[in-house]
Design an enzyme around this catalytic site. Sequence first.
Site, PDB file in Angstrom:
ATOM      1  N   ARG A 109      14.774   8.819  -2.164  1.00  0.00           N
ATOM      2  CA  ARG A 109      13.543   8.744  -2.973  1.00  0.00           C
ATOM      3  C   ARG A 109      12.384   8.655  -1.997  1.00  0.00           C
ATOM      4  O   ARG A 109      12.311   7.702  -1.203  1.00  0.00           O
ATOM      5  CB  ARG A 109      13.578   7.548  -3.925  1.00  0.00           C
ATOM      6  CG  ARG A 109      12.252   7.323  -4.625  1.00  0.00           C
ATOM      7  CD  ARG A 109      12.319   6.388  -5.804  1.00  0.00           C
ATOM      8  NE  ARG A 109      12.945   7.029  -6.950  1.00  0.00           N
ATOM      9  CZ  ARG A 109      12.899   6.568  -8.198  1.00  0.00           C
ATOM     10  NH1 ARG A 109      12.249   5.453  -8.453  1.00  0.00           N
ATOM     11  NH2 ARG A 109      13.490   7.202  -9.180  1.00  0.00           N
ATOM     12  N   HIS A 136      11.637  15.443  -9.940  1.00  0.00           N
ATOM     13  CA  HIS A 136      12.586  14.358 -10.225  1.00  0.00           C
ATOM     14  C   HIS A 136      13.821  15.029 -10.859  1.00  0.00           C
ATOM     15  O   HIS A 136      14.081  14.898 -12.051  1.00  0.00           O
ATOM     16  CB  HIS A 136      11.955  13.329 -11.162  1.00  0.00           C
ATOM     17  CG  HIS A 136      12.688  12.028 -11.227  1.00  0.00           C
ATOM     18  ND1 HIS A 136      13.835  11.782 -10.497  1.00  0.00           N
ATOM     19  CD2 HIS A 136      12.469  10.896 -11.953  1.00  0.00           C
ATOM     20  CE1 HIS A 136      14.258  10.548 -10.763  1.00  0.00           C
ATOM     21  NE2 HIS A 136      13.450   9.999 -11.639  1.00  0.00           N
ATOM     22  N   CYS A 271      11.101   9.075 -19.417  1.00  0.00           N
ATOM     23  CA  CYS A 271      12.069   8.820 -18.335  1.00  0.00           C
ATOM     24  C   CYS A 271      12.161   7.343 -18.000  1.00  0.00           C
ATOM     25  O   CYS A 271      13.136   6.921 -17.378  1.00  0.00           O
ATOM     26  CB  CYS A 271      11.686   9.623 -17.106  1.00  0.00           C
ATOM     27  SG  CYS A 271      10.094   9.157 -16.426  1.00  0.00           S
TER      28      CYS A 271
END
Length: 313
Positions: A109, A136, A271
Amino acid sequence: MKKIAKRDFISIVDAGKSLPLLLNSAARLKNDLSIDGGHLKSKPLKNRQIAMIFEKSSTRTRVSFEVAINHLGGDSLYLNPNDIHLGRGETIGDTGRVLSRYVDGIVYRAFDNGMVKELAAKSDVPVINALDDVEHPVQALADLLTIRERFGRLKGLRLTYVGDGNNVCNSLMLASAMSGIHFAAATPKQHEPPQRISEYAASIATGTGARIEIVNDPEAAARRANVIYTDVWVSMGQEAEREEKEKALGPYQLNSRLLKLADRKAIVMHCLPAHRGLEITDEVMDGNQSVVFDQAENRLHTEKALLLWLIRR
Ligand code: CP
Ligand code: NVA
């Protein structure tokens, strides 16, 4: 030396023609949850180590990957950049070269998509993008599984994203294009998704029959949508833009008035984490059209499928 055929997952587009197979595999693994709490007896990642470098906070991605790796019989190593030399200036390329000598895959990430690409280029083991400033992709996998569970199909559905044209929006747009979903993003003019991504999505869509639209009117975009999706207005790393964004994005809130314009059976997606009262109201998030926690759960199942696709030999 590692013998695995190296494959990375930097963009949702990297799933290529395997996208439906990944979703099928995730659905099968989800059903296996009834057996031994999700632990696969065959331990397909036995003796496999996965490093996880997280430059930003995470609840879902970190925990779902750690649990997925564990359920598959492997081990994860969580690495905070400040605890490794990456935080003191060792390059991401050198970090990747070194980690490749120890581990079988790297979950990363990052603030910068260029760093993820550089890590993938310099590593001998698969690299998974766990969110950066452009995409993402692991979220998009879970989103597609969630939509498919609810409607039994993807092709021909209408998905409207309202809010900031960010990383989540980009991956969702590309995933929609790959799956034949008609995608509309309704954002303020200055927060539209990057043109190169929408053009790329449109080029993919020509092969699947999907339509890709970038508009500025949330109400027009919401009409007849089967799926209505939003995300935070201020993504991690953009805190300096908070004031401007909250002002510009106010009219793009996913509230019950907007939801009423969508199809009667539309589902609501986010999300997470959500900023309740900003991009989404409590009423919509907790309402009976919301599938946000199924989405969060599906991170686990789709990440298992992804790990097996990338790492098992
Ligand atoms: N949706 C998502 O990626 O959540 P986290 O930031 O908690 O990982
Ligand atoms: N767009 C958000 C997603 C968080 C999961 C961010 O990048 O912060």
